[in-house]
Motif scaffolding. Structure first.
Motif, PDB file in Angstrom:
ATOM      1  N   THR A  18       0.803  -1.214   0.000  1.00 31.62           N
ATOM      2  CA  THR A  18       0.000   0.000   0.000  1.00 31.62           C
ATOM      3  C   THR A  18       0.839   1.269   0.000  1.00 31.62           C
ATOM      4  O   THR A  18       0.535   2.226  -0.709  1.00 31.62           O
ATOM      5  N   TYR A  19       1.913   1.286   0.800  1.00 31.75           N
ATOM      6  CA  TYR A  19       2.673   2.518   0.993  1.00 31.75           C
ATOM      7  C   TYR A  19       4.018   2.521   0.264  1.00 31.75           C
ATOM      8  O   TYR A  19       4.736   3.517   0.315  1.00 31.75           O
ATOM      9  N   GLY A  20       4.355   1.424  -0.419  1.00 31.48           N
ATOM     10  CA  GLY A  20       5.523   1.381  -1.280  1.00 31.48           C
ATOM     11  C   GLY A  20       6.871   1.427  -0.598  1.00 31.48           C
ATOM     12  O   GLY A  20       7.864   1.785  -1.231  1.00 31.48           O
ATOM     13  N   GLN A  21       6.898   1.103   0.679  1.00 30.07           N
ATOM     14  CA  GLN A  21       8.157   1.103   1.430  1.00 30.07           C
ATOM     15  C   GLN A  21       8.252  -0.196   2.224  1.00 30.07           C
ATOM     16  O   GLN A  21       7.237  -0.706   2.706  1.00 30.07           O
ATOM     17  N   PRO A  22       9.474  -0.711   2.420  1.00 26.86           N
ATOM     18  CA  PRO A  22       9.627  -1.915   3.234  1.00 26.86           C
ATOM     19  C   PRO A  22       9.368  -1.621   4.703  1.00 26.86           C
ATOM     20  O   PRO A  22       9.437  -0.464   5.134  1.00 26.86           O
ATOM     21  N   LYS A  23       9.099  -2.660   5.439  1.00 26.72           N
ATOM     22  CA  LYS A  23       8.802  -2.472   6.866  1.00 26.72           C
ATOM     23  C   LYS A  23       9.959  -1.808   7.599  1.00 26.72           C
ATOM     24  O   LYS A  23       9.743  -1.042   8.536  1.00 26.72           O
ATOM     25  N   SER A  24      11.188  -2.031   7.154  1.00 28.07           N
ATOM     26  CA  SER A  24      12.345  -1.401   7.801  1.00 28.07           C
ATOM     27  C   SER A  24      12.268   0.125   7.726  1.00 28.07           C
ATOM     28  O   SER A  24      12.709   0.825   8.642  1.00 28.07           O
ATOM     29  N   HIS A  25      11.682   0.641   6.651  1.00 22.75           N
ATOM     30  CA  HIS A  25      11.487   2.090   6.501  1.00 22.75           C
ATOM     31  C   HIS A  25      10.580   2.619   7.612  1.00 22.75           C
ATOM     32  O   HIS A  25      10.887   3.633   8.249  1.00 22.75           O
ATOM     33  N   TRP A  26       9.483   1.924   7.839  1.00 25.57           N
ATOM     34  CA  TRP A  26       8.518   2.363   8.859  1.00 25.57           C
ATOM     35  C   TRP A  26       9.080   2.194  10.255  1.00 25.57           C
ATOM     36  O   TRP A  26       8.855   3.036  11.131  1.00 25.57           O
ATOM     37  N   PHE A  27       9.840   1.124  10.476  1.00 26.59           N
ATOM     38  CA  PHE A  27      10.475   0.921  11.778  1.00 26.59           C
ATOM     39  C   PHE A  27      11.450   2.058  12.082  1.00 26.59           C
ATOM     40  O   PHE A  27      11.534   2.537  13.211  1.00 26.59           O
ATOM     41  N   ALA A  28      12.193   2.498  11.069  1.00 31.46           N
ATOM     42  CA  ALA A  28      13.153   3.587  11.261  1.00 31.46           C
ATOM     43  C   ALA A  28      12.444   4.890  11.641  1.00 31.46           C
ATOM     44  O   ALA A  28      12.938   5.652  12.484  1.00 31.46           O
ATOM     45  N   ILE A  29      11.298   5.143  11.045  1.00 32.37           N
ATOM     46  CA  ILE A  29      10.528   6.344  11.375  1.00 32.37           C
ATOM     47  C   ILE A  29      10.061   6.285  12.820  1.00 32.37           C
ATOM     48  O   ILE A  29      10.178   7.269  13.562  1.00 32.37           O
ATOM     49  N   HIS A  55      -2.836   0.066  10.117  1.00 29.39           N
ATOM     50  CA  HIS A  55      -1.465  -0.203   9.687  1.00 29.39           C
ATOM     51  C   HIS A  55      -0.460   0.483  10.604  1.00 29.39           C
ATOM     52  O   HIS A  55       0.546  -0.112  11.003  1.00 29.39           O
ATOM     53  N   ALA A  56      -0.719   1.735  10.951  1.00 31.09           N
ATOM     54  CA  ALA A  56       0.183   2.467  11.845  1.00 31.09           C
ATOM     55  C   ALA A  56       0.251   1.791  13.208  1.00 31.09           C
ATOM     56  O   ALA A  56       1.328   1.627  13.784  1.00 31.09           O
ATOM     57  N   ASN A  57      -0.877   1.382  13.701  1.00 28.60           N
ATOM     58  CA  ASN A  57      -0.930   0.711  14.999  1.00 28.60           C
ATOM     59  C   ASN A  57      -0.143  -0.602  14.960  1.00 28.60           C
ATOM     60  O   ASN A  57       0.570  -0.940  15.907  1.00 28.60           O
ATOM     61  N   ALA A  58      -0.235  -1.338  13.868  1.00 33.34           N
ATOM     62  CA  ALA A  58       0.480  -2.606  13.733  1.00 33.34           C
ATOM     63  C   ALA A  58       1.988  -2.387  13.739  1.00 33.34           C
ATOM     64  O   ALA A  58       2.731  -3.127  14.400  1.00 33.34           O
ATOM     65  N   VAL A  59       2.463  -1.377  13.016  1.00 35.28           N
ATOM     66  CA  VAL A  59       3.898  -1.089  12.969  1.00 35.28           C
ATOM     67  C   VAL A  59       4.394  -0.722  14.362  1.00 35.28           C
ATOM     68  O   VAL A  59       5.411  -1.251  14.842  1.00 35.28           O
ATOM     69  N   VAL A  60       3.695   0.169  15.033  1.00 38.07           N
ATOM     70  CA  VAL A  60       4.110   0.638  16.361  1.00 38.07           C
ATOM     71  C   VAL A  60       4.059  -0.512  17.363  1.00 38.07           C
ATOM     72  O   VAL A  60       5.005  -0.706  18.143  1.00 38.07           O
ATOM     73  N   ALA A  61       2.989  -1.278  17.355  1.00 41.78           N
ATOM     74  CA  ALA A  61       2.871  -2.401  18.298  1.00 41.78           C
ATOM     75  C   ALA A  61       4.014  -3.391  18.106  1.00 41.78           C
ATOM     76  O   ALA A  61       4.601  -3.875  19.084  1.00 41.78           O
ATOM     77  N   HIS A  62       4.335  -3.685  16.873  1.00 36.49           N
ATOM     78  CA  HIS A  62       5.424  -4.627  16.578  1.00 36.49           C
ATOM     79  C   HIS A  62       6.766  -4.062  17.076  1.00 36.49           C
ATOM     80  O   HIS A  62       7.547  -4.783  17.696  1.00 36.49           O
ATOM     81  N   MET A  63       7.009  -2.797  16.824  1.00 36.94           N
ATOM     82  CA  MET A  63       8.254  -2.164  17.270  1.00 36.94           C
ATOM     83  C   MET A  63       8.359  -2.142  18.786  1.00 36.94           C
ATOM     84  O   MET A  63       9.394  -2.483  19.338  1.00 36.94           O
ATOM     85  N   LEU A  64       7.306  -1.733  19.445  1.00 36.75           N
ATOM     86  CA  LEU A  64       7.348  -1.614  20.894  1.00 36.75           C
ATOM     87  C   LEU A  64       7.430  -2.974  21.583  1.00 36.75           C
ATOM     88  O   LEU A  64       7.901  -3.073  22.711  1.00 36.75           O
ATOM     89  N   ALA A  65       7.007  -4.016  20.888  1.00 36.87           N
ATOM     90  CA  ALA A  65       7.120  -5.359  21.432  1.00 36.87           C
ATOM     91  C   ALA A  65       8.563  -5.867  21.319  1.00 36.87           C
ATOM     92  O   ALA A  65       8.899  -6.915  21.857  1.00 36.87           O
ATOM     93  N   GLY A  66       9.383  -5.111  20.580  1.00 35.92           N
ATOM     94  CA  GLY A  66      10.781  -5.473  20.460  1.00 35.92           C
ATOM     95  C   GLY A  66      11.089  -6.501  19.396  1.00 35.92           C
ATOM     96  O   GLY A  66      12.164  -7.072  19.373  1.00 35.92           O
ATOM     97  N   SER A  67      10.157  -6.724  18.491  1.00 36.68           N
ATOM     98  CA  SER A  67      10.397  -7.697  17.424  1.00 36.68           C
ATOM     99  C   SER A  67      10.361  -7.000  16.087  1.00 36.68           C
ATOM    100  O   SER A  67       9.326  -6.543  15.657  1.00 36.68           O
ATOM    101  N   GLN A  68      11.514  -6.914  15.446  1.00 37.04           N
ATOM    102  CA  GLN A  68      11.624  -6.232  14.161  1.00 37.04           C
ATOM    103  C   GLN A  68      11.882  -7.213  13.033  1.00 37.04           C
ATOM    104  O   GLN A  68      12.369  -6.836  11.986  1.00 37.04           O
ATOM    105  N   ALA A  69      11.567  -8.469  13.217  1.00 34.99           N
ATOM    106  CA  ALA A  69      11.812  -9.471  12.188  1.00 34.99           C
ATOM    107  C   ALA A  69      10.846  -9.308  11.036  1.00 34.99           C
ATOM    108  O   ALA A  69       9.797  -8.763  11.145  1.00 34.99           O
TER     109      ALA A  69
END
Length: 69
Positions: A18-29, A55-69
């Motif tokens: 949808t947003y044309g960027q890899p998950k690593s891009h969103w994690f960095a933000i 989608h934003a909530n999913a990225v943040v929840a994943h990051m805050l859980a400490g799993s960036q795989a």
């Protein structure tokens, strides 16, 4: 054995498409916006990057859980 991805990570293929960027891009933000509370980080993705709430909530929840795989 069921290898189906569950939880916030299940959104990543749709987020990348949808947003044309890899998950690593969103994690960095999200990383750059810390320290901040969960909903403040969600707001950054929504307001500054046009991401939908789920989608934003999913990225943040994943990051805050400490799993960036």
């Amino acid at each position: 054995m069921n290898d189906k991805v569950k939880g916030p990570a299940s959104y990543f293929p749709a987020i990348e498409k949808t947003y044309g960027q890899p998950k690593s891009h969103w994690f960095a933000i999200v990383e750059a916006a810390q320290p901040a509370r969960h909903m403040d980080l969600v707001k950054v993705l929504k307001d500054h990057h046009g991401m939908g709430h789920g989608h934003a909530n999913a990225v943040v929840a994943h990051m805050l859980a400490g799993s960036q795989a």
